[in-house]
Design an enzyme around this catalytic site. Structure first.
Site, mmCIF file in Angstrom:
data_model
loop_
_atom_site.group_PDB
_atom_site.id
_atom_site.type_symbol
_atom_site.label_atom_id
_atom_site.label_comp_id
_atom_site.label_asym_id
_atom_site.label_seq_id
_atom_site.Cartn_x
_atom_site.Cartn_y
_atom_site.Cartn_z
ATOM 1 N N LYS A 99 0.747 -1.528 0.061
ATOM 2 C CA LYS A 99 -0.007 -0.348 -0.103
ATOM 3 C C LYS A 99 0.593 1.323 0.241
ATOM 4 O O LYS A 99 0.064 2.378 -0.025
ATOM 5 C CB LYS A 99 -0.993 -0.272 1.190
ATOM 6 C CG LYS A 99 -2.182 -0.888 0.878
ATOM 7 C CD LYS A 99 -2.914 -0.763 2.168
ATOM 8 C CE LYS A 99 -4.500 -1.771 1.828
ATOM 9 N NZ LYS A 99 -4.099 -2.960 2.508
ATOM 10 N N GLU A 115 -10.634 7.178 3.714
ATOM 11 C CA GLU A 115 -11.750 5.691 4.296
ATOM 12 C C GLU A 115 -9.845 5.126 5.105
ATOM 13 O O GLU A 115 -9.466 4.993 4.369
ATOM 14 C CB GLU A 115 -12.389 5.763 3.751
ATOM 15 C CG GLU A 115 -12.669 4.097 2.885
ATOM 16 C CD GLU A 115 -11.432 4.935 1.888
ATOM 17 O OE1 GLU A 115 -10.971 6.207 1.338
ATOM 18 O OE2 GLU A 115 -11.291 3.760 1.438
ATOM 19 N N SER A 169 1.882 -9.865 -1.134
ATOM 20 C CA SER A 169 1.712 -8.141 -0.592
ATOM 21 C C SER A 169 1.677 -7.844 0.543
ATOM 22 O O SER A 169 2.432 -6.587 0.275
ATOM 23 C CB SER A 169 -0.009 -8.386 -1.244
ATOM 24 O OG SER A 169 -0.869 -9.076 -0.361
HETATM 25 C C1 LIG Z 1 -5.043 -4.361 1.392
HETATM 26 C C2 LIG Z 1 -4.147 -5.724 1.332
HETATM 27 C C3 LIG Z 1 -5.235 -6.307 0.761
HETATM 28 C C4 LIG Z 1 -5.885 -5.942 -0.544
HETATM 29 O O1 LIG Z 1 -6.125 -5.159 -0.951
HETATM 30 P P1 LIG Z 1 -6.232 -4.828 -2.912
HETATM 31 O O2 LIG Z 1 -6.181 -3.006 -3.059
HETATM 32 O O3 LIG Z 1 -6.549 -6.060 -3.178
HETATM 33 O O4 LIG Z 1 -4.589 -5.488 -2.997
HETATM 34 C C5 LIG Z 1 -3.742 -7.499 0.245
HETATM 35 N N1 LIG Z 1 -2.375 -7.495 1.093
HETATM 36 C C6 LIG Z 1 -2.153 -6.673 1.403
HETATM 37 C C7 LIG Z 1 -1.272 -7.031 2.546
HETATM 38 C C8 LIG Z 1 -3.014 -5.674 2.320
HETATM 39 O O5 LIG Z 1 -2.908 -4.792 3.046
#
Ligand SMILES: *Cc1c(COP(=O)(O)O)cnc(C)c1O
Length: 401
Positions: A92, A114, A382
């Site tokens: 993010k 938000e 992610s």
């Molecule tokens: C917020 C988040 C997601 C999901 O959000 P996307 O917009 O679909 O990427 C996935 N993995 C992590 C570690 C997150 O913090």
């Protein structure tokens, strides 16, 4: 002209996207669109952004060959794109830094957003602190009670957390509340969305900021293996980490692409999952036309996932289009499968992954054994899972000390 990689001039990806807004939000959105159109093509803006990605986020993130996992699964080689190693521990930060730079360029003093579980709020508060901007985060009162550590992080980073007491006091109400404040205050404030969702240009803008993930992965794999991957796998909440990985490969038809959404406790009952692509229908949500989990009157269903970053009743419009044209396969992984994948990565690779990312690992664990040793699967890891360990320990019945 509709394409799979870019929205048309009106912000549509095929039948999805666009701007579905009350009149009082049209001026603020038009201003963002104009500012982003210029910034995108300005080399000095891009250079500043890339310098922050290198020196502050720590990019490029490694592309790691998970040898033990590969041997365990038997089949394709599995590579992990290590977004968990970014500053703040997830992808993010890639788009919140872009949003903060855009706010500065526009002469704004404040970032507004938000947040559901608080992960977007923390990433935005981080970018705001770095770039000397104020930050105001709207969060449902119920979420505030559940996500105390993230509330503390945001406050330590200097953000103001506004408790939203209206409606169901969750994410949806926080979105309405933040949009409401923005309309009254947009001369000083930029609304900074948390994924590839919302009215145009947000889905394209966040996608562009995340696309560094796929550009790096492509070059790294070229260097290590001299070829393209057989398949890409990423978890889909709103869809930002997935679009980030996918964008650089969409036009390579031989690359199979999988987006993995949460089937939670099962698909039989609304409220047990957030499997938007599997069970959703076209509708309008948060200013965009997309696929939505909704009842007959268009009211979004309650959603559930073990991963708080994934429980969203919609999906980014580019994903909806990629499904319509059959370019990306959308599949689901359950809570239990994700917990299993979590343990697998901990024990086999010494990596504690975010439970969101485990949805992608769970699908890769199904896919890799169906492929051969000549195939390559790239999984977007992610985020890191430190935030999830108390929950996982409880779920696994580990003895409290
Ligand atoms: C917020 C988040 C997601 C999901 O959000 P996307 O917009 O679909 O990427 C996935 N993995 C992590 C570690 C997150 O913090």
């Amino acid at each position: 002209m509709t394409s799979i990689t870019h929205a048309d001039a009106t912000g549509f990806f095929g039948a999805h996207g666009g701007r579905f807004l009350p009149p009082h939000l049209e001026a603020p959105i038009a201003e963002v669109a104009a500012a982003y159109r210029e910034a995108k093509d300005d080399p000095s803006f891009q250079a500043e952004y890339e310098a922050l990605l290198a020196d502050y986020v720590g990019r490029p993130s490694p592309l790691f060959l998970a040898r033990n996992l590969t041997a365990h699964l038997g089949g394709a080689k599995v590579y992990l794109k290590r977004e968990d190693l970014n500053h703040t521990g997830a992808h993010k930060i890639n788009h919140t830094l872009g949003e903060a730079l855009l706010a500065k360029r526009m002469g704004k003093k404040k970032l507004l957003a938000e947040t559901g579980a608080g992960q977007h709020g923390v990433a935005l508060a981080t970018a705001a602190a770095l770039l000397g901007l104020e930050c105001e985060i709207h969060m449902g009162a119920i979420d505030i009670a559940k996500q105390r550590p993230n509330v503390v992080r945001m406050e330590l980073l200097g953000a103001k957390v506004v408790s939203v007491e209206s409606g169901g006091r969750c994410l949806k109400d926080a979105v309405d509340s933040a949009f409401g404040v923005w309309a009254n205050d947009f001369s000083e404030t930029l609304f900074a969305i948390g994924s590839v969702v919302g009215p145009d240009p947000f889905p394209s803008m966040v996608r562009d900021f995340q696309a560094i993930v796929g550009r790096e992965a492509r070059a790294q794999l070229q260097q290590k293996e001299g070829r393209l991957p057989t398949a890409l796998v990423a978890a889909v909440g709103g869809g930002s980490n997935a679009m980030g990985l996918f964008q650089a490969f969409l036009e390579d038809e031989e690359v199979q692409i999988y987006g993995v959404e949460p089937s939670g406790r099962g698909l039989d009952n609304p409220g047990d999952h957030a499997a938007t692509m599997t069970l959703g229908t076209p509708g309008v949500l948060h200013g965009m036309r997309t696929i939505v989990l909704q009842d007959e009157s268009g009211e979004p269903w309650p959603v559930h996932s073990i991963a708080s970053g994934m429980d969203y009743p919609g999906v980014g419009p580019q994903h909806a289009h990629l499904r319509d044209v059959g370019r990306v396969n959308y599949v689901a992984a359950s809570d239990d499968e994700s917990i299993e994948a979590f343990q697998l990565l901990c024990r086999l690779e010494g990596i504690i992954p975010a439970i969101e990312s485990c949805h992608a690992v769970a699908h890769a664990a199904k896919l890799a054994p169906t492929l051969s040793a000549d195939d390559i699967v790239v999984v977007n890891l992610s985020g890191r899972g430190d935030k999830d360990i108390d929950f996982v320990a409880e779920r696994l019945g580990m003895n409290p000390r």
